[in-house]
Write a protein that holds these residues in place. Structure first.
Motif, PDB file in Angstrom:
ATOM      1  N   ILE A  78       0.839  -1.211   0.000  1.00 41.62           N
ATOM      2  CA  ILE A  78       0.000   0.000   0.000  1.00 41.62           C
ATOM      3  C   ILE A  78       0.867   1.252   0.000  1.00 41.62           C
ATOM      4  O   ILE A  78       0.647   2.180  -0.786  1.00 41.62           O
ATOM      5  N   LEU A  79       1.871   1.299   0.890  1.00 41.96           N
ATOM      6  CA  LEU A  79       2.729   2.484   0.975  1.00 41.96           C
ATOM      7  C   LEU A  79       3.519   2.720  -0.307  1.00 41.96           C
ATOM      8  O   LEU A  79       3.693   3.868  -0.740  1.00 41.96           O
ATOM      9  N   LYS A  80       4.011   1.646  -0.918  1.00 40.97           N
ATOM     10  CA  LYS A  80       4.750   1.801  -2.183  1.00 40.97           C
ATOM     11  C   LYS A  80       3.851   2.420  -3.251  1.00 40.97           C
ATOM     12  O   LYS A  80       4.290   3.254  -4.027  1.00 40.97           O
ATOM     13  N   ASN A  81       2.589   2.024  -3.280  1.00 38.80           N
ATOM     14  CA  ASN A  81       1.663   2.562  -4.272  1.00 38.80           C
ATOM     15  C   ASN A  81       1.222   3.986  -3.952  1.00 38.80           C
ATOM     16  O   ASN A  81       0.930   4.754  -4.866  1.00 38.80           O
ATOM     17  N   ILE A  82       1.166   4.333  -2.683  1.00 37.43           N
ATOM     18  CA  ILE A  82       0.804   5.702  -2.304  1.00 37.43           C
ATOM     19  C   ILE A  82       1.946   6.668  -2.622  1.00 37.43           C
ATOM     20  O   ILE A  82       1.755   7.699  -3.257  1.00 37.43           O
ATOM     21  N   PHE A  83       3.162   6.336  -2.176  1.00 36.85           N
ATOM     22  CA  PHE A  83       4.288   7.260  -2.309  1.00 36.85           C
ATOM     23  C   PHE A  83       4.971   7.178  -3.675  1.00 36.85           C
ATOM     24  O   PHE A  83       5.502   8.172  -4.157  1.00 36.85           O
ATOM     25  N   ASP A  84       5.023   5.995  -4.264  1.00 32.85           N
ATOM     26  CA  ASP A  84       5.594   5.790  -5.597  1.00 32.85           C
ATOM     27  C   ASP A  84       6.937   6.512  -5.773  1.00 32.85           C
ATOM     28  O   ASP A  84       7.178   7.196  -6.768  1.00 32.85           O
ATOM     29  N   ARG A  85       7.810   6.347  -4.810  1.00 34.33           N
ATOM     30  CA  ARG A  85       9.123   6.997  -4.836  1.00 34.33           C
ATOM     31  C   ARG A  85      10.055   6.270  -5.804  1.00 34.33           C
ATOM     32  O   ARG A  85      10.171   5.041  -5.772  1.00 34.33           O
ATOM     33  N   ALA A  86      10.723   7.022  -6.631  1.00 30.95           N
ATOM     34  CA  ALA A  86      11.657   6.444  -7.596  1.00 30.95           C
ATOM     35  C   ALA A  86      12.862   5.839  -6.876  1.00 30.95           C
ATOM     36  O   ALA A  86      13.291   6.329  -5.831  1.00 30.95           O
ATOM     37  N   ARG A  87      13.381   4.784  -7.450  1.00 32.35           N
ATOM     38  CA  ARG A  87      14.594   4.153  -6.919  1.00 32.35           C
ATOM     39  C   ARG A  87      15.789   5.062  -7.166  1.00 32.35           C
ATOM     40  O   ARG A  87      15.782   5.878  -8.090  1.00 32.35           O
ATOM     41  N   PRO A  88      16.841   4.879  -6.358  1.00 27.14           N
ATOM     42  CA  PRO A  88      18.070   5.643  -6.631  1.00 27.14           C
ATOM     43  C   PRO A  88      18.618   5.295  -8.017  1.00 27.14           C
ATOM     44  O   PRO A  88      18.509   4.162  -8.475  1.00 27.14           O
ATOM     45  N   ILE A  89      19.206   6.274  -8.648  1.00 27.61           N
ATOM     46  CA  ILE A  89      19.830   6.058  -9.959  1.00 27.61           C
ATOM     47  C   ILE A  89      21.192   5.399  -9.735  1.00 27.61           C
ATOM     48  O   ILE A  89      21.929   5.769  -8.835  1.00 27.61           O
ATOM     49  N   GLY A  90      21.489   4.392 -10.540  1.00 29.79           N
ATOM     50  CA  GLY A  90      22.809   3.761 -10.461  1.00 29.79           C
ATOM     51  C   GLY A  90      22.880   2.545  -9.561  1.00 29.79           C
ATOM     52  O   GLY A  90      23.973   2.102  -9.214  1.00 29.79           O
ATOM     53  N   GLY A  91      21.734   1.978  -9.183  1.00 26.87           N
ATOM     54  CA  GLY A  91      21.753   0.748  -8.389  1.00 26.87           C
ATOM     55  C   GLY A  91      22.400  -0.385  -9.177  1.00 26.87           C
ATOM     56  O   GLY A  91      22.453  -0.350 -10.412  1.00 26.87           O
TER      57      GLY A  91
END
Length: 192
Positions: A78-91
């Motif tokens: 649920i939280l991932k879908n609410i906030f939808d924060r992008a992953r760090p670049i360069g993982g």
């Protein structure tokens, strides 16, 4: 300085630290550790643990285990879908879900924390202390592996730990309630 600016600065500083201090052999170790917190591994271990609790007649642990792992998993979804924060670049590898909060960190507390609790509370084995230390190190290492691999920010991992801890504490309360309830009605078939 606002909270968001401060947290973003800390997140980026930690991410840069790990990115600038990569060691080839440690990448492999961190990949192995991070695998212990992924959805498939957590699901399999939860299922096998429930079977083991049933076989060894520790049935009072089954529902709390499912509450801890299942509740935390649903909350993260649920939280991932609410906030939808992008992953760090360069993982070091790609993830399909959003970054916030870290499922791996959440699951580490929810599952391995549940194991830690049951060992601490009920186990009388001579390996009790080493197992507790191992589980504590594993929980911290899973969160650290997400940072080292560059697939999460520090805030993702910390909030993941908090979500997992909340569900772990709820499941411990449920476990105690189950033991009290069945103990009060005189059921001798239910073991902790």
């Amino acid at each position: 300085m606002s909270y968001n600016v401060c947290m973003n600065f800390i997140d980026q500083t930690v991410l840069n630290f790990f990115a600038n201090n990569m060691v080839d052999w440690l990448i492999f170790v961190m990949l192995v550790i991070t695998y212990l917190g992924n959805f498939v591994m957590v699901g399999v271990l939860t299922f096998l643990s429930a079977i083991s609790f049933y076989i060894h007649k520790h049935t009072a642990r089954i529902l709390p285990l499912f509450v801890s792992v299942g509740g935390s998993s649903i909350t993260v979804y649920i939280l991932k879908n609410i906030f939808d924060r992008a992953r760090p670049i360069g993982g070091l590898y790609s993830e399909l879900t959003s970054s916030f909060p870290s499922y791996h960190a959440t699951a580490a507390i929810a599952l391995y924390g549940f194991f830690l609790y049951t060992i601490w509370k009920y186990d009388k084995h001579y390996l009790k202390k080493p197992l507790i230390i191992f589980l504590l190190i594993l929980i911290v290492s899973i969160g650290a592996s997400r940072l080292y691999l560059g697939v999460h920010y520090l805030s993702d991992v910390l909030v993941g730990y908090v979500v997992g801890l909340i569900w772990l504490l709820l499941s411990i309360k449920l476990h105690k309630y189950i033991l009290r309830f069945f103990g009060s009605i005189g059921s001798h078939k239910l073991k902790s």
